[in-house]
Design a protein around this motif. Structure first.
Motif, PDB file in Angstrom:
ATOM      1  N   SER B 156       4.450  10.742  59.337  1.00  0.00           N
ATOM      2  CA  SER B 156       5.067  11.542  58.279  1.00  0.00           C
ATOM      3  C   SER B 156       6.535  11.849  58.516  1.00  0.00           C
ATOM      4  O   SER B 156       7.183  12.421  57.662  1.00  0.00           O
ATOM      5  CB  SER B 156       4.283  12.835  58.103  1.00  0.00           C
ATOM      6  OG  SER B 156       4.177  13.476  59.346  1.00  0.00           O
ATOM      7  N   GLU B 165       6.696   9.019  49.776  1.00  0.00           N
ATOM      8  CA  GLU B 165       6.256  10.341  49.343  1.00  0.00           C
ATOM      9  C   GLU B 165       7.018  10.774  48.094  1.00  0.00           C
ATOM     10  O   GLU B 165       6.450  11.310  47.153  1.00  0.00           O
ATOM     11  CB  GLU B 165       6.484  11.349  50.487  1.00  0.00           C
ATOM     12  CG  GLU B 165       5.926  12.731  50.220  1.00  0.00           C
ATOM     13  CD  GLU B 165       6.243  13.699  51.343  1.00  0.00           C
ATOM     14  OE1 GLU B 165       7.336  13.590  51.930  1.00  0.00           O
ATOM     15  OE2 GLU B 165       5.406  14.558  51.636  1.00  0.00           O
ATOM     16  N   GLY B 171       5.442  14.516  45.803  1.00  0.00           N
ATOM     17  CA  GLY B 171       5.237  15.827  46.414  1.00  0.00           C
ATOM     18  C   GLY B 171       3.795  16.170  46.748  1.00  0.00           C
ATOM     19  O   GLY B 171       3.535  17.218  47.326  1.00  0.00           O
ATOM     20  N   ASP B 172       2.831  15.326  46.363  1.00  0.00           N
ATOM     21  CA  ASP B 172       1.442  15.611  46.736  1.00  0.00           C
ATOM     22  C   ASP B 172       1.157  15.131  48.160  1.00  0.00           C
ATOM     23  O   ASP B 172       1.884  14.309  48.702  1.00  0.00           O
ATOM     24  CB  ASP B 172       0.477  14.929  45.756  1.00  0.00           C
ATOM     25  CG  ASP B 172       0.359  15.721  44.467  1.00  0.00           C
ATOM     26  OD1 ASP B 172       0.980  16.805  44.409  1.00  0.00           O
ATOM     27  OD2 ASP B 172      -0.317  15.260  43.538  1.00  0.00           O
ATOM     28  N   LYS B 173       0.051  15.652  48.726  1.00  0.00           N
ATOM     29  CA  LYS B 173      -0.270  15.303  50.108  1.00  0.00           C
ATOM     30  C   LYS B 173      -1.052  13.996  50.191  1.00  0.00           C
ATOM     31  O   LYS B 173      -1.947  13.754  49.370  1.00  0.00           O
ATOM     32  CB  LYS B 173      -1.126  16.400  50.740  1.00  0.00           C
ATOM     33  CG  LYS B 173      -0.359  17.661  51.058  1.00  0.00           C
ATOM     34  CD  LYS B 173      -1.324  18.710  51.583  1.00  0.00           C
ATOM     35  CE  LYS B 173      -0.573  19.981  51.923  1.00  0.00           C
ATOM     36  NZ  LYS B 173      -1.474  21.073  52.280  1.00  0.00           N
ATOM     37  N   VAL B 174      -0.754  13.224  51.213  1.00  0.00           N
ATOM     38  CA  VAL B 174      -1.570  12.047  51.509  1.00  0.00           C
ATOM     39  C   VAL B 174      -2.932  12.533  51.985  1.00  0.00           C
ATOM     40  O   VAL B 174      -3.026  13.516  52.724  1.00  0.00           O
ATOM     41  CB  VAL B 174      -0.916  11.203  52.622  1.00  0.00           C
ATOM     42  CG1 VAL B 174      -1.851  10.096  53.082  1.00  0.00           C
ATOM     43  CG2 VAL B 174       0.384  10.602  52.149  1.00  0.00           C
ATOM     44  N   VAL B 175      -3.996  11.861  51.555  1.00  0.00           N
ATOM     45  CA  VAL B 175      -5.339  12.255  51.968  1.00  0.00           C
ATOM     46  C   VAL B 175      -5.418  12.250  53.502  1.00  0.00           C
ATOM     47  O   VAL B 175      -4.857  11.374  54.160  1.00  0.00           O
ATOM     48  CB  VAL B 175      -6.379  11.307  51.316  1.00  0.00           C
ATOM     49  CG1 VAL B 175      -6.159   9.866  51.731  1.00  0.00           C
ATOM     50  CG2 VAL B 175      -7.793  11.730  51.648  1.00  0.00           C
TER      51      VAL B 175
END
Lengths: 295, 273
Positions: B156, B165, B171-175
């Protein structure tokens, strides 16, 4: 000409400085570690750091929970020991009691050479050979799993376990064995009822140092464990041990950022764990020394 | 006895002085930063040093963040980045009396790759986002085989991740179950090995063992990246402290020349013109 007394003194001072240096290095490491890692504990709290379930260090807002990483480290280490302990202890017994001295002199150095293989080579093997093999065998989405890492770490911890356990068994005084045989005990009875109980604490040392080797190993787990920061649900799933996480992220984490401090925070946890195991190993080896010296 | 000592002393003095003269005669340039820009910088530095033997250029990777940090500390002449500066970095630089100036040196496309056995050809940005955030977990939902999707992502803090990203995840999180790999090469390795895998990497890392999917119907190629049609593309920068002068300026001009851009293209990037 310098007289021998002066010479002695000079040599003594030089040796003292060298001996001291390792203590200085250790102290330096501890100071740096705590200095760089502590800010994260005061920021998110030690409890939240260790038991937090989400690791999103660069997200806004970031999550610094290392429970998935901690559990991953524990799981692969336990797995490695499940493999290394039975094989290691039985190899040690075999080498010290069953193999003739001549072959033993060849076999033991060979096993110890296994410890000298660079970990990146184990990593390559796990990644390219063991991983794809397990993937096909269990029909998995990916072969980079906890099991792959555990097997590789087990193999890597093996030389430590075999070598130290063999030392422990060999250190059992010969008179114990002779006495047992003289009383009419068979070879197996001698091994299982006299030698092993005497050597137990020595073998505990071997296992604990093997654990230390497995939990601290970095390159191999970075390459073969897959790297998913989730709480492990199965040994056939990818995971990310603490060491792999530090190695993967430290390179590009900006110095002085929360992420940077968090990686040092993980290093502190890792350090405390290995320190604990080393102290345990030390206690066990002291007990063993007392036992075989007959006091 | 005395004579030989004198001789040795003389020899040492001679050696030290010639060595220091050699070092002083060289002009030094240090470059540090993104591992994505590294191959361009490395190749350009080699070509430049061949032409100017008195120049010594040292090129180091370490990541965009580290390159910028080194520029802020005054530890490097040029910082390579695969992203623009963050606000935090700009204010840190200004506080240190450093004025970072960007030079766009090439374009880089981030291709989305799948295993070569996977029949899927085309994915929209929304679908890729749904895969990476864990909403879609099986290829059959995308017209593929009934196979679990193995999501492969970069560490990250890498520049590649940051761009992905920003451009894909919004702006969402990676699983959390995504496999984290620490380099473009490692991503390529995992995706070529795992049948259900999906990953992303720089266009320069595409190889026949990987299958690059079309994104929004556009195939990732040099032409589509340079024209801006391909949606996951980014400019690559070299940052200098203030407008470059002397050797630094000359080197950057060299990269922006026809020859320099050709070198960038040879390394698998998309030239600016």
């Amino acid at each position: 000409m310098i007289d021998w007394k002066k010479k002695e003194k000079i040599v003594k001072t030089i040796l003292f400085i060298f001996a001291l240096s390792s203590i200085i290095f250790l102290t330096g490491i501890v100071i740096v570690l705590f200095n760089e890692g502590f800010p994260i504990f005061s920021k998110v709290g030690l409890f939240q750091f260790v038991f937090g379930q989400d690791w999103y260090p660069t997200h806004e807002p970031p999550d610094f929970g290392i429970l998935p990483l901690l559990l991953a480290s524990i799981l692969v280490t336990v797995g490695a020991m499940v493999i290394a302990v039975p094989i290691g202890i039985s190899s040690a017994i075999f080498i010290s009691y069953i193999l003739p001295q001549k072959i033993k002199d060849i076999v033991k150095p060979m096993i110890e050479m296994l410890a000298g293989v660079p970990s990146v080579i184990y990593g390559l093997f796990g990644m390219r050979i063991l991983g794809p093999f397990l993937q096909d065998l269990f029909d998995l989405p990916t072969g980079l799993t906890a099991l792959t890492a555990a097997i590789m770490l087990g193999i890597m911890a093996l030389p430590t376990v075999v070598s130290l356990a063999e030392d422990a068994i060999s250190a059992v005084p010969k008179k114990f064995r002779d006495a047992s045989l003289a009383l009419g005990g068979t070879r197996w009875e001698t091994i299982s009822k006299v030698i092993l109980p005497t050597a137990t604490s020595g073998m505990v040392t071997a296992v604990i140092l093997g654990i230390g080797r497995a939990i601290g190993e970095t390159m191999t787990v970075l390459m073969v464990a897959g790297g998913a920061a989730v709480i492990p649900r199965s040994i056939l799933r990818p995971l990310r041990p603490m060491t792999a996480n530090i190695a993967a992220e430290m390179g590009e984490a900006p110095v002085g950022s929360d992420h940077y401090h968090a990686l040092f925070g993980i290093a502190i946890i890792l350090f405390v764990i290995t320190l604990f195991f080393n102290i345990m190993a030390d206690l066990a080896s002291n007990r063993f020394k007392k036992k075989v010296s007959g006091k | 006895m005395l004579k030989s000592r004198l001789f040795t002393g003389l020899l040492v003095v001679l050696l030290v002085s010639t060595f220091s003269m050699l070092v002083m005669a060289e002009k030094n340039l240090t470059i540090q930063g993104s591992s994505t820009v590294l191959p361009i910088a490395q190749r350009a530095a080699e070509a430049y040093m061949e032409k100017n033997p008195d120049v010594n250029i040292s090129v180091r990777g370490g990541g965009s963040g580290n390159g910028v940090a080194a520029l802020i500390d005054g530890a490097t002449d040029i910082a390579n980045t695969s992203r623009f500066l963050k606000n935090k970095e700009v204010s840190a630089a200004v506080a240190n009396g450093i004025y970072p100036v960007p030079h766009r040196v090439a374009m880089d496309g981030i291709a989305v790759v799948i295993n070569s056995s996977n029949p899927v050809e085309d994915l929209s940005l929304e679908k890729i986002k749904a895969i990476y955030t864990g909403q879609i977990t099986n290829w059959k939902e995308l017209g593929g085989k009934d196979q679990e999707i193995v999501v492969v992502s970069r560490d990250s803090s890498s520049g590649t991740f940051e761009v992905f990203e920003e451009l894909v995840l919004d702006g969402d999180k990676v699983v959390a179950s995504a496999l984290l790999q620490a380099s473009n090469g490692a991503v390529a390795g995992v995706v070529s090995e795992a049948r259900g895998a999906i990953g992303y990497l720089g266009l320069g890392y595409l190889s026949p063992s990987l299958k690059a999917v079309k994104v929004n119907g556009v195939t990732p190629t040099n032409a589509t990246v340079a024209s801006g049609q391909f949606p996951i593309a980014r400019p690559l920068f070299m940052f200098t402290n203030g407008w470059p002068k002397g050797l630094t300026a000359d080197f950057i001009n060299f990269i922006l020349s026809v020859e320099g851009q050709k070198l960038a293209e040879e390394q698998g990037y998309v030239p600016l013109f």
